[in-house]
Design a protein around this motif. Structure first.
Motif, PDB file in Angstrom:
ATOM      1  N   UNK A  79      -2.056  10.556   4.694  1.00 36.72           N
ATOM      2  CA  UNK A  79      -2.213   9.129   4.905  1.00 36.72           C
ATOM      3  C   UNK A  79      -3.578   8.805   5.503  1.00 36.72           C
ATOM      4  N   UNK A  80      -4.072   9.652   6.416  1.00 32.93           N
ATOM      5  CA  UNK A  80      -5.368   9.409   7.044  1.00 32.93           C
ATOM      6  C   UNK A  80      -6.496   9.467   6.023  1.00 32.93           C
ATOM      7  N   UNK A  81      -6.420  10.438   5.106  1.00 32.11           N
ATOM      8  CA  UNK A  81      -7.455  10.542   4.072  1.00 32.11           C
ATOM      9  C   UNK A  81      -7.480   9.282   3.220  1.00 32.11           C
ATOM     10  N   UNK A  82      -6.295   8.793   2.870  1.00 32.52           N
ATOM     11  CA  UNK A  82      -6.228   7.562   2.078  1.00 32.52           C
ATOM     12  C   UNK A  82      -6.615   6.353   2.921  1.00 32.52           C
ATOM     13  N   UNK A  83      -6.272   6.369   4.210  1.00 31.94           N
ATOM     14  CA  UNK A  83      -6.570   5.228   5.081  1.00 31.94           C
ATOM     15  C   UNK A  83      -8.065   4.967   5.165  1.00 31.94           C
ATOM     16  N   UNK A  84      -8.858   6.034   5.213  1.00 38.19           N
ATOM     17  CA  UNK A  84     -10.306   5.870   5.263  1.00 38.19           C
ATOM     18  C   UNK A  84     -10.833   5.257   3.974  1.00 38.19           C
ATOM     19  N   UNK A  85     -10.179   5.597   2.860  1.00 39.74           N
ATOM     20  CA  UNK A  85     -10.565   4.988   1.582  1.00 39.74           C
ATOM     21  C   UNK A  85     -10.194   3.507   1.572  1.00 39.74           C
ATOM     22  N   UNK A  86      -8.991   3.188   2.065  1.00 37.79           N
ATOM     23  CA  UNK A  86      -8.581   1.792   2.161  1.00 37.79           C
ATOM     24  C   UNK A  86      -9.527   1.011   3.060  1.00 37.79           C
ATOM     25  N   UNK A  87      -9.963   1.632   4.162  1.00 40.88           N
ATOM     26  CA  UNK A  87     -10.851   0.953   5.100  1.00 40.88           C
ATOM     27  C   UNK A  87     -12.174   0.583   4.433  1.00 40.88           C
ATOM     28  N   UNK A  88     -12.700   1.483   3.600  1.00 39.50           N
ATOM     29  CA  UNK A  88     -13.944   1.168   2.893  1.00 39.50           C
ATOM     30  C   UNK A  88     -13.756  -0.021   1.966  1.00 39.50           C
ATOM     31  N   UNK A  89     -12.665  -0.012   1.207  1.00 42.39           N
ATOM     32  CA  UNK A  89     -12.415  -1.121   0.280  1.00 42.39           C
ATOM     33  C   UNK A  89     -12.115  -2.426   1.011  1.00 42.39           C
ATOM     34  N   UNK A  90     -11.409  -2.324   2.143  1.00 40.67           N
ATOM     35  CA  UNK A  90     -11.060  -3.539   2.887  1.00 40.67           C
ATOM     36  C   UNK A  90     -12.301  -4.262   3.379  1.00 40.67           C
ATOM     37  N   UNK A  91     -13.345  -3.503   3.732  1.00 41.94           N
ATOM     38  CA  UNK A  91     -14.590  -4.117   4.142  1.00 41.94           C
ATOM     39  C   UNK A  91     -15.435  -4.589   2.976  1.00 41.94           C
ATOM     40  N   UNK A  92     -15.169  -4.041   1.795  1.00 38.84           N
ATOM     41  CA  UNK A  92     -15.960  -4.361   0.611  1.00 38.84           C
ATOM     42  C   UNK A  92     -15.375  -5.519  -0.189  1.00 38.84           C
ATOM     43  N   UNK A  93     -14.030  -5.576  -0.258  1.00 40.81           N
ATOM     44  CA  UNK A  93     -13.345  -6.595  -1.061  1.00 40.81           C
ATOM     45  C   UNK A  93     -12.331  -7.310  -0.171  1.00 40.81           C
ATOM     46  N   UNK A  94     -12.747  -8.353   0.536  1.00 42.11           N
ATOM     47  CA  UNK A  94     -11.858  -9.037   1.491  1.00 42.11           C
ATOM     48  C   UNK A  94     -10.917 -10.034   0.827  1.00 42.11           C
ATOM     49  N   UNK A  95     -10.122  -9.573  -0.124  1.00 43.10           N
ATOM     50  CA  UNK A  95      -9.203 -10.440  -0.843  1.00 43.10           C
ATOM     51  C   UNK A  95      -7.792  -9.878  -0.780  1.00 43.10           C
ATOM     52  N   UNK A  96      -6.809 -10.729  -1.016  1.00 39.26           N
ATOM     53  CA  UNK A  96      -5.416 -10.304  -1.018  1.00 39.26           C
ATOM     54  C   UNK A  96      -5.171  -9.335  -2.172  1.00 39.26           C
ATOM     55  N   UNK A  97      -4.166  -8.465  -2.019  1.00 30.86           N
ATOM     56  CA  UNK A  97      -3.781  -7.601  -3.128  1.00 30.86           C
ATOM     57  C   UNK A  97      -3.893  -6.125  -2.869  1.00 30.86           C
ATOM     58  N   UNK A  98      -4.746  -5.707  -1.910  1.00 30.97           N
ATOM     59  CA  UNK A  98      -4.861  -4.308  -1.531  1.00 30.97           C
ATOM     60  C   UNK A  98      -5.113  -3.404  -2.735  1.00 30.97           C
ATOM     61  N   UNK A  99      -4.302  -2.347  -2.914  1.00 28.93           N
ATOM     62  CA  UNK A  99      -4.541  -1.349  -3.959  1.00 28.93           C
ATOM     63  C   UNK A  99      -4.607  -1.967  -5.342  1.00 28.93           C
ATOM     64  N   UNK A 100      -3.828  -3.015  -5.575  1.00 28.25           N
ATOM     65  CA  UNK A 100      -3.873  -3.705  -6.865  1.00 28.25           C
ATOM     66  C   UNK A 100      -5.270  -4.261  -7.129  1.00 28.25           C
ATOM     67  N   UNK A 101      -5.823  -4.979  -6.159  1.00 26.10           N
ATOM     68  CA  UNK A 101      -7.141  -5.588  -6.321  1.00 26.10           C
ATOM     69  C   UNK A 101      -8.233  -4.531  -6.422  1.00 26.10           C
TER      70      UNK A 101
END
Length: 477
Positions: A79-101
């Motif tokens: 989960x931590x390895x994926x969390x760091x990937x999510x964190x990069x995207x969350x700062x890059x694409x600030x829109x609703x939808x998470x993994x879908x977006x």
């Protein structure tokens, strides 16, 4: 065609620099009201809950024994390895939808559709699983107070004598839907307050529980073999990724590009420390064969003569696990909202309330669907149903980070995942590996849902997609 949009047909991608609301979507906008600590509270609220109060006992008793602590460590690493990937995207694409977006923007529309479609099922099932877990503590508490509740309303068919429906769990799902429909500001205040209460209860459990540990209960540590710990990791995995559902609220964050990455990292770090401590206490207080599968900590404290504290834990669990339901119902409604706003599902679902600015229609639909699952499906079957799609979503997001670093290294990133491609690759490998430990019935259910999704995409979404009907910025007719 402009470089702002690449690919055609099912491979067309959202232009990252121009991921914004479609023209004319004013009735489909969310309001930015969440700060850093409210986001962190939503993340912690989604991670800590059923994993400690319900699944820890379920996995310890029938899958991993005392090695349940390793199950959480293994799941936490992935989960931590994926969390760091999510964190990069969350700062890059600030829109609703998470993994879908994220998948839509990097790997193409059909990949985004598949992940979004999976998350609709997985998140809804998680809400149901958590509701069932709360119901187990409710039954324990009612029994301790000497009250009597008819057996027919205390569990899904086949889970106990006379059980017909888990009425308490079903009603909870509808109550969370009602809360989310009151507006994000009000809902977030409730969530933050309850998360604080929940953390206090977990700390109380850990501190008092450590005083009653019998180290003999840790033997044998691997009663089901080392494989049992990995099977347990696949089962508890959904309990360590609440940040994924929290990231769907990026569009409701005041400063998403700065706050969302921090909230993801903070929430996972806090949760993993508490998970490890709580599992050590649970399996140290009571032998794994005697741990109750649905109200583990309450029965463990009762077994050492602390019935009063057992009742406190039960009340804390009932209140605290509500936050997990809140986070994942928030997640599924925002994914559904995003898919509908993008035209992949009917736009009717994307309509928001004129004053509260929340997607009320999908929220009530999800509330009703999760209520049906919670009322009629046993917790073990519902828990496994939640994991396969989430693991695939993690693999897609981690892969997308690697791809985007190579194809668009120029993009400004508020947070950068360290050691790319190694860390995202670990997330991909762990996720795919954990999938292999799930039962074949889970694969069958997932395959059926996946096929239904592809039929809907081919018959409706492909032609009604906003990208299919609207030129990308900079395109010439």
């Amino acid at each position: 065609m402009s470089r702002l949009r690449a690919g055609t047909g099912p491979l067309r991608r959202k232009p990252i620099e121009h991921i914004e609301d479609p023209e004319g979507a004013r009735s489909e906008q969310l309001t930015r009201v969440l700060g850093l600590w409210q986001l962190t509270a939503i993340g912690v609220g989604g991670i800590i809950g059923a994993g400690i109060f319900t699944l820890a006992g379920t996995v310890a008793n029938g899958t991993a024994g005392p090695a349940v602590v390793l199950s959480f460590v293994i799941a936490g690493i992935a989960s931590a390895a994926a969390a760091l990937s999510y964190a990069e995207f969350a700062g890059l694409i600030p829109k609703a939808g998470s993994a879908y977006t994220y998948g839509y923007a990097v790997l193409g529309e059909v990949v985004g559709w598949c992940i979004g479609w999976d998350l609709l099922l997985e998140y809804t099932a998680i809400v149901a699983v958590v509701a069932i877990g709360i119901s187990g503590y409710f039954e324990f508490l009612i029994g301790n107070l000497g009250a009597h509740v008819p057996a027919w309303m205390m569990g899904a068919p086949g889970t106990g004598p006379g059980h017909r429906v888990d009425l308490f769990a079903a009603v909870l799902c509808l109550l969370i839907a009602y809360l989310l429909n009151q507006g994000m500001s009000n809902a977030a205040r409730f969530e933050t307050s309850v998360v604080v209460l929940k953390v206090v209860v977990v700390l109380l459990v850990v501190v008092v529980g450590f005083l009653h540990i019998d180290t003999g209960n840790y033997r044998p540590f691997f009663p089901y073999g080392v494989g049992g710990a990995f099977t347990g990791a696949a089962t508890v995995f959904f309990a360590v990724f609440g940040y994924d559902a929290m990231s769907t609220a990026a569009e409701e964050s005041k400063d998403s590009q700065r706050h969302m990455p921090k909230a993801i990292v903070y929430s996972l770090a806090i949760a993993m420390v508490l998970y490890i401590l709580a599992c050590l206490v649970l399996t140290g207080m009571q032998h794994y064969t005697e741990i109750d599968r649905e109200s583990g900590f309450s029965t463990a404290f009762k077994s050492v003569g602390l019935s009063g504290l057992a009742n406190v834990v039960a009340v804390g669990a009932i209140i605290g696990i509500l936050t997990v339901m809140f986070t994942f119902m928030l997640g599924v409604t925002r994914v559904w909202f995003s898919m509908s706003r993008d035209g992949l599902l009917p736009k009717w679902f994307a309509r928001t309330h004129p004053t509260r600015h929340v997607p009320t229609r999908v929220t009530w639909i999800v509330g009703a669907a999760s209520a049906v699952i919670a009322g009629l499906v046993p917790i073990a079957e519902a828990a496994e149903l939640t994991n396969i799609g989430i693991l695939l979503a993690f693999a897609v997001v981690s892969t997308s980070v690697i791809v985007l670093r190579r194809t668009r290294p120029d993009l400004p990133r508020a947070f950068r995942c360290p050691a790319v491609p190694l860390v995202p690759a670990i997330g991909v490998c762990f996720s795919l590996w954990l999938i292999t430990f799930l039962h074949w019935q889970t694969w069958v259910r997932f395959a059926v849902w996946f096929v239904v999704g592809l039929v809907i995409y081919g018959g409706y979404s492909y032609r009604h997609s906003v990208l299919a009907r609207t030129p990308a910025p900079g395109d010439t007719p």
